[in-house]
Design a protein around this motif. Structure first.
Motif, mmCIF file in Angstrom:
data_model
loop_
_atom_site.group_PDB
_atom_site.id
_atom_site.type_symbol
_atom_site.label_atom_id
_atom_site.label_comp_id
_atom_site.label_asym_id
_atom_site.label_seq_id
_atom_site.Cartn_x
_atom_site.Cartn_y
_atom_site.Cartn_z
ATOM 1 N N VAL A 1 0.836 -1.207 0.000
ATOM 2 C CA VAL A 1 0.000 0.000 0.000
ATOM 3 C C VAL A 1 0.867 1.252 0.000
ATOM 4 N N GLU A 2 2.123 1.101 0.401
ATOM 5 C CA GLU A 2 3.041 2.234 0.402
ATOM 6 C C GLU A 2 3.706 2.343 -0.971
ATOM 7 N N PRO A 3 3.590 3.471 -1.629
ATOM 8 C CA PRO A 3 4.167 3.637 -2.969
ATOM 9 C C PRO A 3 5.675 3.371 -2.963
ATOM 10 N N GLY A 4 6.139 2.648 -3.994
ATOM 11 C CA GLY A 4 7.563 2.400 -4.142
ATOM 12 C C GLY A 4 8.072 1.212 -3.357
ATOM 13 N N TRP A 5 7.179 0.493 -2.672
ATOM 14 C CA TRP A 5 7.591 -0.650 -1.857
ATOM 15 C C TRP A 5 6.821 -1.895 -2.265
ATOM 16 N N LEU A 6 7.449 -3.051 -2.038
ATOM 17 C CA LEU A 6 6.823 -4.348 -2.252
ATOM 18 C C LEU A 6 6.835 -5.128 -0.949
ATOM 19 N N GLN A 7 5.840 -5.990 -0.777
ATOM 20 C CA GLN A 7 5.847 -6.903 0.359
ATOM 21 C C GLN A 7 6.364 -8.246 -0.125
ATOM 22 N N ALA A 8 7.322 -8.822 0.576
ATOM 23 C CA ALA A 8 7.943 -10.064 0.120
ATOM 24 C C ALA A 8 8.392 -10.890 1.322
ATOM 25 N N THR A 9 8.769 -12.148 1.037
ATOM 26 C CA THR A 9 9.263 -13.057 2.072
ATOM 27 C C THR A 9 10.698 -13.459 1.736
ATOM 28 N N TYR A 10 11.574 -13.344 2.734
ATOM 29 C CA TYR A 10 12.978 -13.707 2.559
ATOM 30 C C TYR A 10 13.449 -14.429 3.811
ATOM 31 N N GLU A 11 13.947 -15.653 3.617
ATOM 32 C CA GLU A 11 14.439 -16.492 4.708
ATOM 33 C C GLU A 11 13.404 -16.625 5.827
ATOM 34 N N GLY A 12 12.132 -16.828 5.425
ATOM 35 C CA GLY A 12 11.070 -17.083 6.386
ATOM 36 C C GLY A 12 10.468 -15.854 7.025
ATOM 37 N N LYS A 13 11.019 -14.657 6.718
ATOM 38 C CA LYS A 13 10.498 -13.436 7.302
ATOM 39 C C LYS A 13 9.827 -12.598 6.229
ATOM 40 N N THR A 14 8.670 -12.030 6.546
ATOM 41 C CA THR A 14 7.914 -11.211 5.599
ATOM 42 C C THR A 14 7.988 -9.743 6.000
ATOM 43 N N GLY A 15 8.246 -8.877 5.024
ATOM 44 C CA GLY A 15 8.334 -7.443 5.285
ATOM 45 C C GLY A 15 8.385 -6.661 3.993
ATOM 46 N N LEU A 16 8.764 -5.377 4.082
ATOM 47 C CA LEU A 16 8.800 -4.504 2.920
ATOM 48 C C LEU A 16 10.204 -4.439 2.326
ATOM 49 N N ILE A 17 10.271 -4.345 0.979
ATOM 50 C CA ILE A 17 11.535 -4.151 0.272
ATOM 51 C C ILE A 17 11.349 -3.046 -0.747
ATOM 52 N N PRO A 18 12.397 -2.243 -1.051
ATOM 53 C CA PRO A 18 12.270 -1.162 -2.043
ATOM 54 C C PRO A 18 12.029 -1.744 -3.440
ATOM 55 N N GLU A 19 11.053 -1.215 -4.142
ATOM 56 C CA GLU A 19 10.694 -1.744 -5.454
ATOM 57 C C GLU A 19 11.828 -1.597 -6.462
ATOM 58 N N ASN A 20 12.596 -0.504 -6.370
ATOM 59 C CA ASN A 20 13.660 -0.264 -7.341
ATOM 60 C C ASN A 20 14.957 -1.021 -7.024
ATOM 61 N N TYR A 21 14.932 -1.858 -5.968
ATOM 62 C CA TYR A 21 16.097 -2.656 -5.623
ATOM 63 C C TYR A 21 16.033 -4.059 -6.220
ATOM 64 N N VAL A 22 14.867 -4.448 -6.774
ATOM 65 C CA VAL A 22 14.682 -5.835 -7.196
ATOM 66 C C VAL A 22 14.119 -5.892 -8.610
ATOM 67 N N VAL A 23 14.276 -7.054 -9.220
ATOM 68 C CA VAL A 23 13.682 -7.328 -10.539
ATOM 69 C C VAL A 23 13.102 -8.730 -10.510
ATOM 70 N N PHE A 24 12.073 -8.959 -11.360
ATOM 71 C CA PHE A 24 11.529 -10.301 -11.515
ATOM 72 C C PHE A 24 12.421 -11.102 -12.447
ATOM 73 N N LEU A 25 12.697 -12.325 -12.055
ATOM 74 C CA LEU A 25 13.551 -13.188 -12.894
ATOM 75 C C LEU A 25 12.810 -13.612 -14.146
#
Length: 578
Positions: free
Chosen positions: A554-578
């Motif tokens: 819901v926050e612009p520019g952020w994605l919700q994701a899961t990494y190593e069993g933990k779920t939280g927010l990550i910056p959208e411009n830091y990641v790409v879809f494989l």
């Protein structure tokens, strides 16, 4: 809220609620019929009265603007939404042309009037004929049924058997007429979405191309026309695949036993005749009754849909034939009413279903004998089945290993289907009706990565193959849409085989289309840069990290994701879809 779904199984019950839902379809069908007649009248006026062209087009345009599509079910696909919106789009185009006051109509009769007349006469007309037959068979069946139920049990056995055979024939004729009518009226409601719109689309195309201004408008209309034709073709394809499934379901229901108990919210439901005592005798009144075994609640509603309220069942006993001058009777006792109520079922097999649902007992004289006989028969059957299974298992050690050791605790060991409520929830979830295509892709991506690893690998192999097939669609005609129609029902079939479930096949097709079109995106999300979390609801991760269950936040520019069993927010411009 769209039109209610009509289940074929309801034709056997013929409940007041079923009649009300059927009436909704009949009202909508009549409204559509009147609208078609009015549309044809307006079209003829447009052709023959050039001097009143402006007024005729304005009325025609207004009719399109006001008409609203009603589709079966609570949700619509993008194709259906665009089709429903098309009338308003057509109305706006007509208003634009009307401002220029230049009109020319050629071949309008062939492209507009004839198809609409054909649809009204062949489709709606067939539905009306089906209603006449249904009403006739209804009146005939229930009148015959009442005479049949009034037969004295003291009649000769041969006479009673002949009467039973006759009522079975009448009942089957009534069921056939009901099934055919339910099938036809829903078929017309579905077919109007494309057979209704296509003539109008052709008419507008012809109208615009005969004038310079009209030609320009038609040129601007081209992208929308292509999209709408794509929507219409998708809807037609979905209709064809759904129709085949519905026809199969109708045939299975038709071939079922006349006292087939369809799945529903009640343990048992249907018509019963209630004995009501009067000063000068007694009368038998038909009520629609329901019974919930969990709460032991019993309700009765008469033909005027007046309910007597819920009553708690205390006992249920089969009535001995020599104790009453009626057949198929049983007695029930409820907590809210003093004394015993005598009920009459529609047939002996129908009475057995009620007794089974209510844990009914036999008369005292025969109850012990019956229980012993039933226990012995059940025990023999169970023993025979067990012996067959064990003897087969001894022949095959692999079977023993897989079934008895590895898979004995696996839920749904021999059969497990999609739970209908969960399939419905998935099909109607918000992500499939948001205008944001990226959101849909992310949602499907997250669902795919919730699958067990083996299932996910198999899905990946299948979708990868379908992507390859779709790239050669100019030769094999297997477009993404066609592949969705083929594999949607296969991959996401609901556990319950009902009309309502089959009407959602179109949404299953959409999910498969998303998987094919976005195969390169429905995979892991990769971190291009490392990041250190500044808040507890954010994730820290190194460069090259892989994420799963990725959703737009819901926050612009952020994605919700899961990494190593933990779920939280990550910056959208830091990641790409494989």
């Amino acid at each position: 809220m769209g039109l209610p779904t009509l289940e074929f199984s309801d034709s056997f019950l013929d409940s007041p609620d079923f009649r009300e839902r059927l009436k909704c379809h009949e009202i909508e069908l009549e409204r559509t019929n009147k609208f078609i007649k009015e549309l044809i009248k307006d079209g003829n006026t447009l052709i023959t009265a050039l001097k009143n062209l402006s007024a005729a087009v304005q009325k025609f345009s207004q009719s399109l603007q006001e008409f609203q599509f009603e589709c079966i079910g609570d949700a619509e696909t993008d194709d259906e939404v665009n089709i429903a919106q098309s009338f308003k789009e057509f109305s706006q185009l007509l208003n634009t042309v009307e401002e220029e006051r230049r009109r020319l109509i050629q071949n309008a009769d062939d492209v507009l009037i004839t198809p609409l007349e054909k649809f009204r006469k062949e489709q709606i007309g067939a539905a009306k004929e089906g209603k006449k037959k249904f009403d006739k068979e209804t009146e005939k069946y229930y009148s015959t049924l009442e005479r049949h139920l009034n037969l004295s049990s003291k009649k000769k056995e041969s006479y009673l058997q002949e009467a039973d055979t006759q009522i079975d024939k009448e009942r089957q004729l009534f069921y056939d007429a009901s099934l055919e009518y339910v099938f036809k009226i829903q078929e017309v409601q579905e077919k109007k979405k494309f057979e209704f719109v296509e003539p109008l689309l052709a008419f507008l195309q012809g109208l615009f191309t005969f004038y310079h201004e009209g030609y320009e408008l038609a040129h601007e209309l081209e992208p929308y026309k292509q999209q709408l034709q794509f929507n219409l073709q998708n809807t037609r394809n979905n209709f064809v695949s759904t129709k085949q499934e519905v026809e199969k379901l109708m045939k299975r229901i038709r071939s079922a036993d006349q006292d087939y108990k369809p799945p529903g919210q009640w343990t048992m439901e249907g018509f019963l005749y209630i004995q009501e005592k009067r000063p000068l005798g007694c009368t038998w009144t038909r009520h629609y009754c329901t019974y919930d075994k969990g709460g032991k609640t019993f309700t009765m509603s008469n033909t005027e849909n007046k309910s007597a309220g819920k009553q708690v069942l205390k006992s249920c006993i089969r009535r001995k034939t020599d104790s009453i001058d009626k057949r198929f009777c049983f007695d029930v006792e409820v907590a809210e009413r003093h004394g015993v109520m005598t009920l009459q079922a529609l047939s002996e097999s129908n009475r057995r279903l009620w007794l089974e649902a209510m844990d009914g007992k036999e008369p005292v004289r025969n109850s012990a004998c019956f229980s012993l006989k039933y226990s012995l028969c059940s025990g023999c059957r169970l023993a025979r089945l067990f012996l067959v299974f064990v003897s087969q298992e001894k022949k095959d050690n692999n079977t023993r290993t897989e079934i008895f050791i590895t898979g004995i605790n696996t839920m749904g060991l021999y059969r497990i289907g999609g739970v209908n409520s969960k399939v419905q929830k998935l099909m109607t979830t918000e992500c499939f009706f948001s205008d944001d295509q990226n959101y849909r892709v992310c949602a499907v991506h997250a669902l795919v990565h919730k699958l067990p690893e083996k299932n996910k690998e198999m899905l990946e192999l299948l979708i990868k193959h379908l992507v390859t097939v779709s790239t050669q669609s100019q030769f094999n005609l297997m477009t993404v849409s066609n592949l969705g129609v083929i594999f949607g029902p296969t991959l996401m079939r609901s556990q319950e085989e009902t009309v309502a479930a089959m009407m959602n096949i179109k949404f299953q097709n959409i999910v498969v289309e998303i998987l094919i079109e976005n195969f390169d995106k429905v995979s892991l999300c990769l971190a291009m840069y490392s990041c250190e979390a500044e808040h507890s609801h954010e994730l820290s991760f190194p460069q090259g990290a892989h994420f799963s269950n990725v959703y737009p936040s819901v926050e612009p520019g952020w994605l919700q994701a899961t990494y190593e069993g933990k779920t939280g927010l990550i910056p959208e411009n830091y990641v790409v879809f494989l």
